[in-house]
Design an enzyme around this catalytic site. Structure first.
Site, PDB file in Angstrom:
ATOM      1  N   CYS A 120       0.823  -1.216   0.000  1.00 13.89           N
ATOM      2  CA  CYS A 120       0.000   0.000   0.000  1.00 13.89           C
ATOM      3  C   CYS A 120       0.856   1.265   0.000  1.00 13.89           C
ATOM      4  CB  CYS A 120      -0.931   0.013   1.204  1.00 13.89           C
ATOM      5  SG  CYS A 120      -2.008  -1.426   1.268  1.00 13.89           S
ATOM      6  N   HIS A 256      -3.286   7.224   2.377  1.00 11.81           N
ATOM      7  CA  HIS A 256      -3.676   5.910   1.860  1.00 11.81           C
ATOM      8  C   HIS A 256      -5.096   5.610   2.326  1.00 11.81           C
ATOM      9  CE1 HIS A 256      -3.985   1.761   1.065  1.00 11.81           C
ATOM     10  NE2 HIS A 256      -3.703   1.345   2.292  1.00 11.81           N
ATOM     11  N   ASN A 287     -10.143  -0.262  -0.263  1.00 10.59           N
ATOM     12  CA  ASN A 287      -8.695  -0.074  -0.125  1.00 10.59           C
ATOM     13  C   ASN A 287      -8.017  -0.699  -1.343  1.00 10.59           C
ATOM     14  OD1 ASN A 287      -5.973  -0.479   0.447  1.00 10.59           O
ATOM     15  ND2 ASN A 287      -6.320  -0.867   2.623  1.00 10.59           N
TER      16      ASN A 287
HETATM   17  C1  LIG Z   1     -10.546  -4.835  10.103  1.00 11.33           C
HETATM   18  C2  LIG Z   1     -11.163  -3.963  11.212  1.00 11.33           C
HETATM   19  C3  LIG Z   1     -12.265  -3.114  10.646  1.00 11.33           C
HETATM   20  C4  LIG Z   1     -11.756  -4.916  12.245  1.00 11.33           C
HETATM   21  O1  LIG Z   1     -12.254  -4.154  13.323  1.00 11.33           O
HETATM   22  P1  LIG Z   1     -11.863  -4.529  14.816  1.00 11.33           P
HETATM   23  O2  LIG Z   1     -12.656  -3.706  15.708  1.00 11.33           O
HETATM   24  O3  LIG Z   1     -10.374  -4.487  14.922  1.00 11.33           O
HETATM   25  O4  LIG Z   1     -12.370  -6.046  14.871  1.00 11.33           O
HETATM   26  P2  LIG Z   1     -11.911  -7.221  15.795  1.00 11.33           P
HETATM   27  O5  LIG Z   1     -11.213  -8.238  14.951  1.00 11.33           O
HETATM   28  O6  LIG Z   1     -11.190  -6.730  17.034  1.00 11.33           O
HETATM   29  O7  LIG Z   1     -13.313  -7.774  16.225  1.00 11.33           O
HETATM   30  C5  LIG Z   1     -14.241  -6.994  16.980  1.00 11.33           C
HETATM   31  C6  LIG Z   1     -15.605  -7.640  16.908  1.00 11.33           C
HETATM   32  O8  LIG Z   1     -16.116  -7.512  15.566  1.00 11.33           O
HETATM   33  C7  LIG Z   1     -16.414  -8.818  15.045  1.00 11.33           C
HETATM   34  N1  LIG Z   1     -16.059  -8.820  13.628  1.00 11.33           N
HETATM   35  C8  LIG Z   1     -14.825  -8.962  13.066  1.00 11.33           C
HETATM   36  N2  LIG Z   1     -14.914  -8.865  11.735  1.00 11.33           N
HETATM   37  C9  LIG Z   1     -16.212  -8.658  11.451  1.00 11.33           C
HETATM   38  C10 LIG Z   1     -16.919  -8.474  10.255  1.00 11.33           C
HETATM   39  N3  LIG Z   1     -16.309  -8.472   9.061  1.00 11.33           N
HETATM   40  N4  LIG Z   1     -18.250  -8.264  10.339  1.00 11.33           N
HETATM   41  C11 LIG Z   1     -18.903  -8.235  11.505  1.00 11.33           C
HETATM   42  N5  LIG Z   1     -18.271  -8.405  12.683  1.00 11.33           N
HETATM   43  C12 LIG Z   1     -16.945  -8.627  12.652  1.00 11.33           C
HETATM   44  C13 LIG Z   1     -15.554  -9.777  15.843  1.00 11.33           C
HETATM   45  O9  LIG Z   1     -16.129 -11.047  15.873  1.00 11.33           O
HETATM   46  C14 LIG Z   1     -15.577  -9.133  17.203  1.00 11.33           C
HETATM   47  O10 LIG Z   1     -16.777  -9.427  17.848  1.00 11.33           O
HETATM   48  P3  LIG Z   1     -16.861  -9.632  19.462  1.00 11.33           P
HETATM   49  O11 LIG Z   1     -16.487  -8.289  20.039  1.00 11.33           O
HETATM   50  O12 LIG Z   1     -18.277  -9.994  19.697  1.00 11.33           O
HETATM   51  O13 LIG Z   1     -15.870 -10.697  19.780  1.00 11.33           O
HETATM   52  C15 LIG Z   1     -10.110  -3.087  11.901  1.00 11.33           C
HETATM   53  O14 LIG Z   1      -9.187  -3.860  12.622  1.00 11.33           O
HETATM   54  C16 LIG Z   1      -9.346  -2.256  10.944  1.00 11.33           C
HETATM   55  O15 LIG Z   1      -9.901  -1.383  10.334  1.00 11.33           O
HETATM   56  N6  LIG Z   1      -8.022  -2.502  10.826  1.00 11.33           N
HETATM   57  C17 LIG Z   1      -7.152  -1.786   9.911  1.00 11.33           C
HETATM   58  C18 LIG Z   1      -7.363  -2.379   8.574  1.00 11.33           C
HETATM   59  C19 LIG Z   1      -6.705  -1.606   7.488  1.00 11.33           C
HETATM   60  O16 LIG Z   1      -7.023  -0.489   7.246  1.00 11.33           O
HETATM   61  N7  LIG Z   1      -5.784  -2.261   6.815  1.00 11.33           N
HETATM   62  C20 LIG Z   1      -5.134  -1.753   5.691  1.00 11.33           C
HETATM   63  C21 LIG Z   1      -3.813  -1.195   6.045  1.00 11.33           C
HETATM   64  S1  LIG Z   1      -2.915  -1.077   4.584  1.00 11.33           S
END
Ligand SMILES: CC(C)(COP(=O)(O)OP(=O)(O)OC[C@H]1O[C@@H](n2cnc3c(N)ncnc32)[C@H](O)[C@@H]1OP(=O)(O)O)[C@@H](O)C(=O)NCCC(=O)NCCS
Length: 331
Positions: A120, A256, A287
């Protein structure tokens, strides 16, 4: 004593182009496979829809299309381009690079042409390289292209990535300028966090178990989120300082397009004034990795949120981990 080359006093971005592939995929089409909802995805990422490429919309095809628009906007002919730098992780040939093919299709005259793999962060790496090449005299005009077909390496059932990544291409022409148009690049990497975003397996491991499936992208989302929100704001601030300006001088912020919440956290940490326009292309485009900064910049120019002469902070970050940022004057 050896002769050395000397180039232009300054380099600048002269034109911007974009290619948005034709398959529009709203969240509603993805949620069943990942047991999610449109509301959850929008709230956590800001993404409403993304675009996936058709088989005809190859890495080469999308690159040529956006490069042609950038060349036209810059008023430069293809045969004036002596460097073609393509940032991508989804040209599915290990070798050769796709850049020479793109250069030939564009009608360039035997330019240096190579791919860079900085995920990225790749586009901002390319702008940094192009600026240095023009100022050192190793190129006069350079095309920098960011292009991805991440749909080829997406696991549509992976809750952490399936709704995030997408396809597209964007390009800029970088050339000589009488005034400074590209500030110092602030770039680096952190191999200790190599595993945070990666392909799930090495190709050799895939072949060893007799599989024919492409190893998909995996991501430790919350660790990436923390790294990007806090560490990248410091990198952005350093790029502003190294350009000899303050946040108050900025007009436009083009990070980004990873996630709207990361963008907002960075803008807050860097104390960007309210009037600075912020790119939010991720809502429509997802993304697109190396393509995301030029695509977002292109939309801002098209919609009148960014105008010629504006000072813009570009910052890109991702797998590696790798990052690069610079302040530029918009064409
Ligand atoms: C991917 C992202 C949105 C996930 O959000 P998060 O809050 O970190 O999610 P988590 O993995 O900690 O999970 C939190 C909860 O959401 C749920 N969950 C995870 N993915 C899910 C999805 N796709 N849909 C619905 N629920 C989801 C999990 O089961 C968890 O539930 P719980 O609290 O009941 O256990 C977030 O981590 C993020 O934006 N990360 C950066 C990603 C990014 O921009 N990457 C590119 C960089 S180049």
């Amino acid at each position: 004593m050896l002769s050395t080359s000397t180039g232009a006093a300054h380099a600048a971005i002269l034109g911007v182009g974009a290619y948005r592939p034709s398959i529009v995929v709203p969240n509603s089409e993805l949620v069943e496979a990942i047991d999610s909802s449109d509301e959850w995805i929008q709230q956590r990422s800001g993404i409403k829809q993304r675009r996936f490429a058709t088989p005809e919309e190859s890495v080469q095809m999308m690159s040529v299309a956006c490069a042609r628009e950038a060349l036209e906007a810059a008023g430069i002919e293809a045969d004036q381009v002596d460097a073609v730098i393509v940032a991508t992780v989804s040209h599915m040939m290990q070798t050769p690079a796709v850049a020479p093919l793109i250069a030939t299709e564009l009608g360039c005259d035997h330019p240096v042409a190579f791919d860079i793999s900085a995920a990225c962060a790749g586009f901002c790496h390319g702008v940094g390289l192009a600026s240095d090449m023009i100022r050192s005299g190793s190129a006069r005009y350079a095309l920098v292209i960011g292009v991805e077909r991440l749909s080829d390496i997406l696991d549509r059932t992976d809750r952490g990535t399936a709704f995030i990544f997408a396809d597209g291409a964007g390009a800029v022409v970088v050339g000589p300028s009488e005034t400074p148009g590209i500030g110092p690049v602030v770039w680096g990497s952190d191999g200790e966090q190599y595993d945070l975003i990666r392909q799930r397996e090495d190709w050799r491991d895939v072949v060893a178990v007799g599989s024919t499936a492409m190893p998909p992208l995996t991501m430790q989302g919350s660790s990436v989120f923390r790294w990007a929100s806090f560490t990248m704001a410091k990198v952005g601030t350093e790029a502003i300082e190294r350009a000899g300006i303050t946040p108050d001088d900025l007009d436009v912020f083009v990070p980004h397009q990873a996630n709207m919440r990361i963008t907002d956290a960075m803008a807050r940490s860097m104390k960007l004034p309210e009037r600075v326009k912020i790119a939010r292309d991720v809502a429509e485009q997802g993304n697109t990795s190396a393509a995301s900064v030029p695509l977002a910049l292109h939309r801002m120019i098209q919609e009148g949120d960014a105008v010629s002469g504006d000072l813009a902070l570009l910052i890109a970050f991702g797998a590696g981990l790798a990052y690069a940022a610079q302040v530029v004057v918009l064409p």
